[in-house]
Motif scaffolding. Structure first.
Motif, PDB file in Angstrom:
ATOM      1  N   MET A  13       0.838  -1.192   0.000  1.00 12.96           N
ATOM      2  CA  MET A  13       0.000   0.000   0.000  1.00 12.96           C
ATOM      3  C   MET A  13       0.880   1.253   0.000  1.00 12.96           C
ATOM      4  SD  MET A  13      -3.049   0.914   2.621  1.00 12.96           S
ATOM      5  CE  MET A  13      -2.473   2.200   3.699  1.00 12.96           C
ATOM      6  N   GLU A  14       0.604   2.161  -0.912  1.00 15.57           N
ATOM      7  CA  GLU A  14       1.396   3.384  -1.017  1.00 15.57           C
ATOM      8  C   GLU A  14       0.954   4.375   0.045  1.00 15.57           C
ATOM      9  OE1 GLU A  14       2.021   6.939  -4.217  1.00 15.57           O
ATOM     10  OE2 GLU A  14       1.649   4.949  -5.030  1.00 15.57           O
ATOM     11  N   ASP A  15       1.940   5.022   0.658  1.00 18.17           N
ATOM     12  CA  ASP A  15       1.633   6.034   1.667  1.00 18.17           C
ATOM     13  C   ASP A  15       0.931   7.222   1.015  1.00 18.17           C
ATOM     14  OD1 ASP A  15       2.772   4.573   3.683  1.00 18.17           O
ATOM     15  OD2 ASP A  15       4.734   5.529   3.498  1.00 18.17           O
ATOM     16  N   ALA A  16       0.064   7.870   1.781  1.00 18.35           N
ATOM     17  CA  ALA A  16      -0.660   9.036   1.268  1.00 18.35           C
ATOM     18  C   ALA A  16       0.304  10.201   1.066  1.00 18.35           C
ATOM     19  CB  ALA A  16      -1.755   9.420   2.257  1.00 18.35           C
ATOM     20  N   LYS A  17      -0.049  11.033   0.096  1.00 15.11           N
ATOM     21  CA  LYS A  17       0.723  12.254  -0.145  1.00 15.11           C
ATOM     22  C   LYS A  17       0.536  13.187   1.030  1.00 15.11           C
ATOM     23  CE  LYS A  17       0.991  13.485  -5.023  1.00 15.11           C
ATOM     24  NZ  LYS A  17       0.516  14.449  -6.016  1.00 15.11           N
ATOM     25  N   ARG A  18       1.619  13.748   1.509  1.00 15.35           N
ATOM     26  CA  ARG A  18       1.555  14.802   2.543  1.00 15.35           C
ATOM     27  C   ARG A  18       2.298  15.990   1.970  1.00 15.35           C
ATOM     28  NH1 ARG A  18       3.182  13.918   8.001  1.00 15.35           N
ATOM     29  NH2 ARG A  18       1.756  15.599   8.437  1.00 15.35           N
ATOM     30  N   ILE A  19       1.533  16.979   1.542  1.00 16.95           N
ATOM     31  CA  ILE A  19       2.076  18.110   0.794  1.00 16.95           C
ATOM     32  C   ILE A  19       2.353  19.305   1.697  1.00 16.95           C
ATOM     33  CG2 ILE A  19       1.580  19.784  -1.050  1.00 16.95           C
ATOM     34  CD1 ILE A  19      -0.301  17.614  -2.243  1.00 16.95           C
ATOM     35  N   VAL A  20       3.530  19.893   1.504  1.00 16.20           N
ATOM     36  CA  VAL A  20       3.845  21.185   2.102  1.00 16.20           C
ATOM     37  C   VAL A  20       3.712  22.188   0.963  1.00 16.20           C
ATOM     38  CG1 VAL A  20       5.574  22.632   3.222  1.00 16.20           C
ATOM     39  CG2 VAL A  20       5.459  20.177   3.753  1.00 16.20           C
ATOM     40  N   PHE A  21       2.767  23.114   1.096  1.00 12.33           N
ATOM     41  CA  PHE A  21       2.577  24.148   0.080  1.00 12.33           C
ATOM     42  C   PHE A  21       3.229  25.432   0.570  1.00 12.33           C
ATOM     43  CE2 PHE A  21      -0.091  27.635  -1.746  1.00 12.33           C
ATOM     44  CZ  PHE A  21       0.413  27.521  -3.041  1.00 12.33           C
ATOM     45  N   VAL A  22       4.076  26.008  -0.275  1.00 12.93           N
ATOM     46  CA  VAL A  22       4.787  27.240   0.048  1.00 12.93           C
ATOM     47  C   VAL A  22       4.290  28.330  -0.889  1.00 12.93           C
ATOM     48  CG1 VAL A  22       7.052  28.345   0.216  1.00 12.93           C
ATOM     49  CG2 VAL A  22       6.821  25.890   0.707  1.00 12.93           C
ATOM     50  N   THR A  23       3.905  29.478  -0.339  1.00 16.36           N
ATOM     51  CA  THR A  23       3.472  30.588  -1.186  1.00 16.36           C
ATOM     52  C   THR A  23       4.205  31.870  -0.815  1.00 16.36           C
ATOM     53  OG1 THR A  23       1.605  31.943  -1.949  1.00 16.36           O
ATOM     54  CG2 THR A  23       1.422  31.022   0.271  1.00 16.36           C
ATOM     55  N   VAL A  24       4.666  32.582  -1.842  1.00 17.31           N
ATOM     56  CA  VAL A  24       5.325  33.873  -1.631  1.00 17.31           C
ATOM     57  C   VAL A  24       4.423  35.017  -2.085  1.00 17.31           C
ATOM     58  CG1 VAL A  24       7.596  32.832  -1.941  1.00 17.31           C
ATOM     59  CG2 VAL A  24       6.527  34.014  -3.856  1.00 17.31           C
ATOM     60  N   GLY A  25       3.228  34.699  -2.594  1.00 13.99           N
ATOM     61  CA  GLY A  25       2.320  35.736  -3.068  1.00 13.99           C
ATOM     62  C   GLY A  25       2.720  36.245  -4.437  1.00 13.99           C
ATOM     63  N   THR A  26       2.416  37.503  -4.714  1.00  9.31           N
ATOM     64  CA  THR A  26       2.650  38.054  -6.052  1.00  9.31           C
ATOM     65  C   THR A  26       4.010  38.726  -6.187  1.00  9.31           C
ATOM     66  OG1 THR A  26       1.563  40.101  -5.396  1.00  9.31           O
ATOM     67  CG2 THR A  26       0.191  38.421  -6.478  1.00  9.31           C
ATOM     68  N   THR A  27       4.748  38.817  -5.095  1.00 17.78           N
ATOM     69  CA  THR A  27       6.031  39.502  -5.150  1.00 17.78           C
ATOM     70  C   THR A  27       7.172  38.507  -5.299  1.00 17.78           C
ATOM     71  OG1 THR A  27       6.242  39.477  -2.756  1.00 17.78           O
ATOM     72  CG2 THR A  27       5.160  41.394  -3.719  1.00 17.78           C
ATOM     73  N   SER A  28       8.361  38.941  -4.986  1.00 17.45           N
ATOM     74  CA  SER A  28       9.550  38.096  -5.011  1.00 17.45           C
ATOM     75  C   SER A  28      10.011  37.885  -3.575  1.00 17.45           C
ATOM     76  CB  SER A  28      10.642  38.803  -5.823  1.00 17.45           C
ATOM     77  OG  SER A  28      11.864  38.130  -5.668  1.00 17.45           O
ATOM     78  N   PHE A  29      10.266  36.645  -3.220  1.00 10.98           N
ATOM     79  CA  PHE A  29      10.771  36.335  -1.880  1.00 10.98           C
ATOM     80  C   PHE A  29      11.708  35.139  -2.010  1.00 10.98           C
ATOM     81  CE2 PHE A  29       9.184  35.770   2.818  1.00 10.98           C
ATOM     82  CZ  PHE A  29      10.473  36.007   3.286  1.00 10.98           C
ATOM     83  N   ASP A  30      12.809  35.364  -2.751  1.00 10.65           N
ATOM     84  CA  ASP A  30      13.767  34.291  -3.005  1.00 10.65           C
ATOM     85  C   ASP A  30      14.372  33.725  -1.724  1.00 10.65           C
ATOM     86  OD1 ASP A  30      13.407  34.244  -5.737  1.00 10.65           O
ATOM     87  OD2 ASP A  30      15.134  35.504  -6.196  1.00 10.65           O
ATOM     88  N   ALA A  31      14.505  34.566  -0.690  1.00 10.74           N
ATOM     89  CA  ALA A  31      15.067  34.079   0.572  1.00 10.74           C
ATOM     90  C   ALA A  31      14.206  32.958   1.157  1.00 10.74           C
ATOM     91  CB  ALA A  31      15.220  35.218   1.573  1.00 10.74           C
ATOM     92  N   LEU A  32      12.890  33.071   1.033  1.00 10.62           N
ATOM     93  CA  LEU A  32      11.993  32.017   1.513  1.00 10.62           C
ATOM     94  C   LEU A  32      12.139  30.765   0.653  1.00 10.62           C
ATOM     95  CD1 LEU A  32       9.753  30.665   3.106  1.00 10.62           C
ATOM     96  CD2 LEU A  32       8.092  32.042   1.837  1.00 10.62           C
ATOM     97  N   VAL A  33      12.158  30.935  -0.659  1.00 15.28           N
ATOM     98  CA  VAL A  33      12.292  29.776  -1.561  1.00 15.28           C
ATOM     99  C   VAL A  33      13.603  29.048  -1.274  1.00 15.28           C
ATOM    100  CG1 VAL A  33      12.421  29.014  -3.965  1.00 15.28           C
ATOM    101  CG2 VAL A  33      10.824  30.840  -3.319  1.00 15.28           C
TER     102      VAL A  33
END
Length: 172
Positions: free
Chosen positions: A1-21
């Motif tokens: 049985m395959e383990d369920a997907k556990r997703i981490v979603f990262v959002t920086v919005g409409t600007t630039s935030f390369d430090a977070l990425v």
């Protein structure tokens, strides 16, 4: 049985935030997410110029993918097990209203950083965790999602009354 997907979603919005990425794709952050059972890291990177390396996760590591913009991120937030977001109030409250665990990462490069005050206040109330790009790994290590308190939107009437009084409008 395959383990369920556990997703981490990262959002920086409409600007630039390369430090977070850059912070979320650092090896120590990816290792901590993987150790905590997350399987996928999906990054909405906005106008950033840094493109993180993609990974399909076939070797058992954390799968990493990214995109720039979407007309709505609600579906991504809904499917996430954890959201890591910039400190924009729209992203914060959209995530909290959907009842998703949230780490807000403050962009220290912004001059008038009222977003920092909002994130820190909501952290004090135990609705989310607040970090900086350079403290994200430590925040993940101390994170205890069961200690978070679900956010319940309140009645804005008392605040509206205070604003009205401040502006000189009579009480109703």
């Amino acid at each position: 049985m395959e383990d369920a997907k556990r997703i981490v979603f990262v959002t920086v919005g409409t600007t630039s935030f390369d430090a977070l990425v850059k912070a979320v794709v650092s090896q120590n952050v990816k290792d901590e997410l993987h150790k905590r059972g997350y399987t996928h890291l999906l990054i909405q990177m906005g106008r950033g110029i840094y493109s993180p390396p993609k990974c399909d996760g076939a070797d058992g590591s954390l799968a990493v993918d990214y995109f720039t913009f979407s007309s709505s991120i609600a579906d991504y937030i809904q499917s996430a097990s954890l959201v890591i977001s910039h400190a924009g109030s729209g992203s914060i409250f959209e995530t909290l209203k959907l009842g998703k665990p949230l780490i807000v990462v403050v962009n220290e490069d912004l001059m008038d950083n009222h977003q920092c005050e909002l994130a820190e206040e909501l952290e004090e109330r135990k609705h989310l965790y607040c970090a900086r790009p350079h403290t994200l790994h430590q925040t993940l290590m101390k994170m205890e999602l069961e200690s978070l308190v679900r956010y319940t939107p309140g009645d804005g009437t008392p605040v509206a009354r205070i604003v009205d009084r401040f502006l000189g409008f009579p009480d109703d």
